[in-house]
Write an enzyme that holds these catalytic residues in place. Structure first.
Site, mmCIF file in Angstrom:
data_model
loop_
_atom_site.group_PDB
_atom_site.id
_atom_site.type_symbol
_atom_site.label_atom_id
_atom_site.label_comp_id
_atom_site.label_asym_id
_atom_site.label_seq_id
_atom_site.Cartn_x
_atom_site.Cartn_y
_atom_site.Cartn_z
ATOM 1 N N THR A 218 0.875 -1.178 0.000
ATOM 2 C CA THR A 218 0.000 0.000 0.000
ATOM 3 C C THR A 218 0.907 1.221 0.000
ATOM 4 O OG1 THR A 218 -0.041 0.157 2.392
ATOM 5 C CG2 THR A 218 -1.741 -1.198 1.388
ATOM 6 N N GLU A 362 -5.694 -3.557 -1.146
ATOM 7 C CA GLU A 362 -6.166 -4.791 -0.504
ATOM 8 C C GLU A 362 -7.336 -5.432 -1.252
ATOM 9 O OE1 GLU A 362 -5.484 -1.941 0.891
ATOM 10 O OE2 GLU A 362 -4.707 -2.118 2.926
ATOM 11 N N LYS A 475 -13.798 15.499 13.622
ATOM 12 C CA LYS A 475 -14.705 15.254 14.749
ATOM 13 C C LYS A 475 -14.871 16.558 15.523
ATOM 14 C CE LYS A 475 -13.352 10.489 14.768
ATOM 15 N NZ LYS A 475 -11.957 10.250 14.365
ATOM 16 N N TRP A 480 -19.633 14.594 13.247
ATOM 17 C CA TRP A 480 -18.617 14.350 12.231
ATOM 18 C C TRP A 480 -18.830 15.272 11.029
ATOM 19 C CZ3 TRP A 480 -17.515 8.397 11.586
ATOM 20 C CH2 TRP A 480 -16.999 7.915 12.794
HETATM 21 P P1 ADP Z 1 -3.297 4.197 0.010
HETATM 22 O O1 ADP Z 1 -4.047 3.525 1.137
HETATM 23 O O2 ADP Z 1 -1.866 4.284 0.265
HETATM 24 O O3 ADP Z 1 -3.903 5.512 -0.431
HETATM 25 P P2 ADP Z 1 -4.677 2.650 -1.945
HETATM 26 O O4 ADP Z 1 -4.525 2.987 -3.361
HETATM 27 O O5 ADP Z 1 -4.811 1.247 -1.571
HETATM 28 O O6 ADP Z 1 -3.447 3.246 -1.244
HETATM 29 O O7 ADP Z 1 -5.880 3.506 -1.378
HETATM 30 C C1 ADP Z 1 -7.142 2.997 -1.097
HETATM 31 C C2 ADP Z 1 -7.993 4.077 -0.521
HETATM 32 O O8 ADP Z 1 -8.217 5.113 -1.489
HETATM 33 C C3 ADP Z 1 -9.382 3.645 -0.135
HETATM 34 O O9 ADP Z 1 -9.390 3.025 1.133
HETATM 35 C C4 ADP Z 1 -10.140 4.968 -0.134
HETATM 36 O O10 ADP Z 1 -9.926 5.696 1.058
HETATM 37 C C5 ADP Z 1 -9.482 5.712 -1.263
HETATM 38 N N1 ADP Z 1 -10.313 5.602 -2.464
HETATM 39 C C6 ADP Z 1 -10.109 4.819 -3.533
HETATM 40 N N2 ADP Z 1 -11.059 5.010 -4.472
HETATM 41 C C7 ADP Z 1 -11.907 5.944 -3.981
HETATM 42 C C8 ADP Z 1 -13.106 6.578 -4.451
HETATM 43 N N3 ADP Z 1 -13.615 6.325 -5.637
HETATM 44 N N4 ADP Z 1 -13.704 7.468 -3.635
HETATM 45 C C9 ADP Z 1 -13.210 7.769 -2.419
HETATM 46 N N5 ADP Z 1 -12.081 7.222 -1.934
HETATM 47 C C10 ADP Z 1 -11.435 6.321 -2.692
#
Ligand code: ADP
Length: 582
Positions: A218, A362, A475, A480
């Site tokens: 990640t 993931e 918060k 929220w």
């Molecule tokens: P990192 O956690 O390092 O940013 P990832 O690419 O695995 O790497 O990121 C996943 C996260 O990106 C998700 O858990 C979410 O928070 C965000 N995310 C991905 N796609 C979207 C989307 N379409 N809208 C909002 N958030 C998104």
């Protein structure tokens, strides 16, 4: 010592068995056996299919020269076989050795994508935008035996080599000065020389489909990088899902401009999915700036493209300043971060229909896709559905969990943490050498679901709307505030190019929002005008309106191009931002 990937597999198998026991799904000895063939779902099968049935489909790589480089799927198949021979016979890659790639999106990277897992080894895509110390950490954690590197990235890799004891081989592909590798203790090979003259065919081994195929860490937006290990089976099933009409739904009549990097969750599965269906790929290599992207769309005429929102914001600016013929591009997949509705509307006007999708490293990454339901198509409701994160495909189960651990209804109102489960969803992280055996940690529920860290609602008809990442929620006095909602509202103002909102400490309320905006050149709006816009035009509740405001030249971005809120929070804490209080 037991090999770390073996430990990983044993622990995963244990987790799976526990899960079966919990749901009482234990195979009975007297049950009727199916009469179906048990053919393992392997990446080599995707390669063989793509390079024969779709042998004339092409991977086109942008070179910055007048002519891009073109290679057919059949040629990629032959060259992947040659690469596998070279990795085995010349580099001694065996078993589940890890082979890293530090590469842009290009044909050679696609070859590595197929060769390495098909021969039984594990492909480890390296994020070339990570800070040096994180790259070192990841390569050592995965214990990569070899790294395939693009010549243009040698200046990045060479200084790290003294800190990479497991890396025995460097394979260099494409243009770039080799001189910085001169003193390397690892053996240095030239990609083209290495694969030249080797057989075009490789007897791909019949592997266990649950075996590790590829790994990706990640990008650490909210903490240390964590290793996710995909299996052949998970990649195969995920690719089929990507190809479904309600996901990307592309065919061999399409050309996909794959802007999302191959090191960012397997380029969202596109290299594998395209080999299943013969979709042509247009690879930008290192030419990711708005001007060359606009140029390649105009000259190569892709029908589809995929990238994070910040890339599209940049492209939109470019197309507004210097219009091009982008009429071929009718479908754009945006994910990785919330797509601002204003961006979606702007692309709609250009004839590029945005399809919003949510996923994570993931989740392989396809988790939801925002295709509107049939009854909404062509109505005023359609846009409302398209700006949600979308529906879960068959194969991804979802639930929302409240702070007290109770599961919440899908009523479009109850907000909780999203948890998911499925055949291409991670059930554990890769712990690596010397790690403690894996246990369900705070990223996995006791009954084996992935806790995404994303907060949102699900409507009765199954559409997910994310309001925030749990760590980014503001918060304020027990209530929220969604940072994403404020950002989208701000970015819908014509004078705002980018906006990021983070929580900052507040004596009275605990936390309050800090609005960081990037104004467009020549913008006349000031903070007060933007606050009034939020209150009167967008109708944001008064108590949610930010009173702290700042401007920056551009919002800091993570290694995969998302807003880096960690950096903003730190800059605020250290007094680096000039903040106005309204
Ligand atoms: P990192 O956690 O390092 O940013 P990832 O690419 O695995 O790497 O990121 C996943 C996260 O990106 C998700 O858990 C979410 O928070 C965000 N995310 C991905 N796609 C979207 C989307 N379409 N809208 C909002 N958030 C998104």
């Amino acid at each position: 010592m037991t090999h770390p990937l073996v430990t990983y597999r044993v622990v995963c198998a244990q987790n799976q068995r526990n899960l079966y026991h919990r749901v009482g799904n234990v195979a009975r000895e007297d049950s009727v056996l199916s009469t179906m063939q048990d053919v393992p779902l392997l990446i080599s099968r995707i390669l063989t299919h793509g390079s024969t049935v779709h042998g004339s489909s092409r991977v086109t790589t942008w070179t910055g020269e007048p002519e891009p480089h073109r290679r057919t799927f059949a040629e990629i198949g032959a060259r992947a076989a040659r690469l596998a021979h070279a990795l085995r016979d010349e580099l001694g890659v065996r078993g589940d050795d890890r082979v890293g790639t530090l590469m842009w999106n290009n044909a050679e990277h696609v070859e590595a994508y197929f060769a390495v897992p098909s021969m039984g080894a594990v492909l480890h895509t390296l994020n070339l935008r990570l800070p040096a110390e994180q790259l070192v950490w990841i390569i050592n954690h995965a214990a990569d035996k070899a790294v395939i590197v693009n010549g243009s990235l040698i200046p990045l890799l060479a200084p790290l080599l003294p800190h990479l004891p497991t890396v025995e081989h460097i394979v260099v592909s494409g243009p770039g000065d080799r001189a910085p590798l001169a003193g390397a203790t690892a053996r240095v090979h030239e990609y083209e020389e290495l694969i030249a003259g080797r057989p075009d065919h490789y007897d791909w081994p019949e592997l266990d489909e649950r075996q590790a195929a590829a790994m990706c860490y990640t990008s650490g937006t909210t903490g240390d990088p964590k290793g996710v290990v995909y299996s052949h089976r998970s990649v195969y099933l995920h690719s089929m899902q990507v190809n479904m009409a309600q996901s990307m739904g592309l065919t061999d009549q399409d050309t996909s401009l794959v802007v999302v990097p191959q090191f960012h969750v397997n380029a969202w599965g596109l290299p594998h999915a395209t080999f299943m269906t013969g979709v042509n790929m247009l690879m930008p290599d290192r030419f990711l700036q708005p001007a060359p992207l606009a140029g390649m769309i105009e000259s190569e005429r892709p029908t589809h493209a995929a990238a994070v929102p910040t890339i599209w914001q940049g492209l939109l600016g470019e197309l507004t300043a210097r219009p091009r013929d982008v009429s071929s591009l009718t479908q754009v997949t945006i994910g990785g971060a919330a797509c601002p509705p204003s961006l979606m509307a702007a692309f709609d006007k250009l004839g590029m229909r945005v399809c919003h999708a949510w996923g994570m490293t993931e989740t392989s990454p396809l988790g939801t896709v925002a295709r509107p339901p049939a009854h909404a198509v062509g109505t005023d409701e359609e846009f409302r559905y398209r700006v949600t994160q979308g529906r879960f495909p068959a194969g991804v189960e979802a639930r929302l969990t409240g702070p007290d651990g109770a599961h919440l209804p899908w009523d479009g109102e109850s907000a909780g943490e999203l948890e998911v489960r499925g055949a291409w969803i991670a059930g554990a992280y890769y712990n690596g050498p010397d790690a403690e055996p894996l246990r369900p940690g705070d990223k996995f529920s006791a009954d084996g679901w992935l806790k995404t860290g994303d907060v949102g609602t699900i409507s009765p008809d199954g559409y997910l709307t994310l309001t925030d990442r749990a760590k980014d929620v503001i918060k304020s006095g027990g209530e929220w505030i969604s940072s994403v909602e404020l950002e989208n509202a701000l970015m819908s103002h014509p004078d705002v190019a980018e906006a990021a909102v983070v929580a900052v400490p507040d004596d009275k309320w605990g936390e309050r929002p800090l609005a960081t905006v990037v104004l467009r050149p020549g913008a006349s709006a000031d903070f007060q005008a933007l606050r009034t816009f939020l209150a009167e035009e967008v109708r944001i509740a008064r108590w949610q309106l930010p009173e702290r405001w700042t401007t920056v030249e551009s919002v800091p971005k993570t290694s995969v191009g998302k807003f880096d809120k960690k950096v903003l929070r730190r800059q605020y804490a250290e007094g680096e931002l000039e903040v106005t209080r309204l």
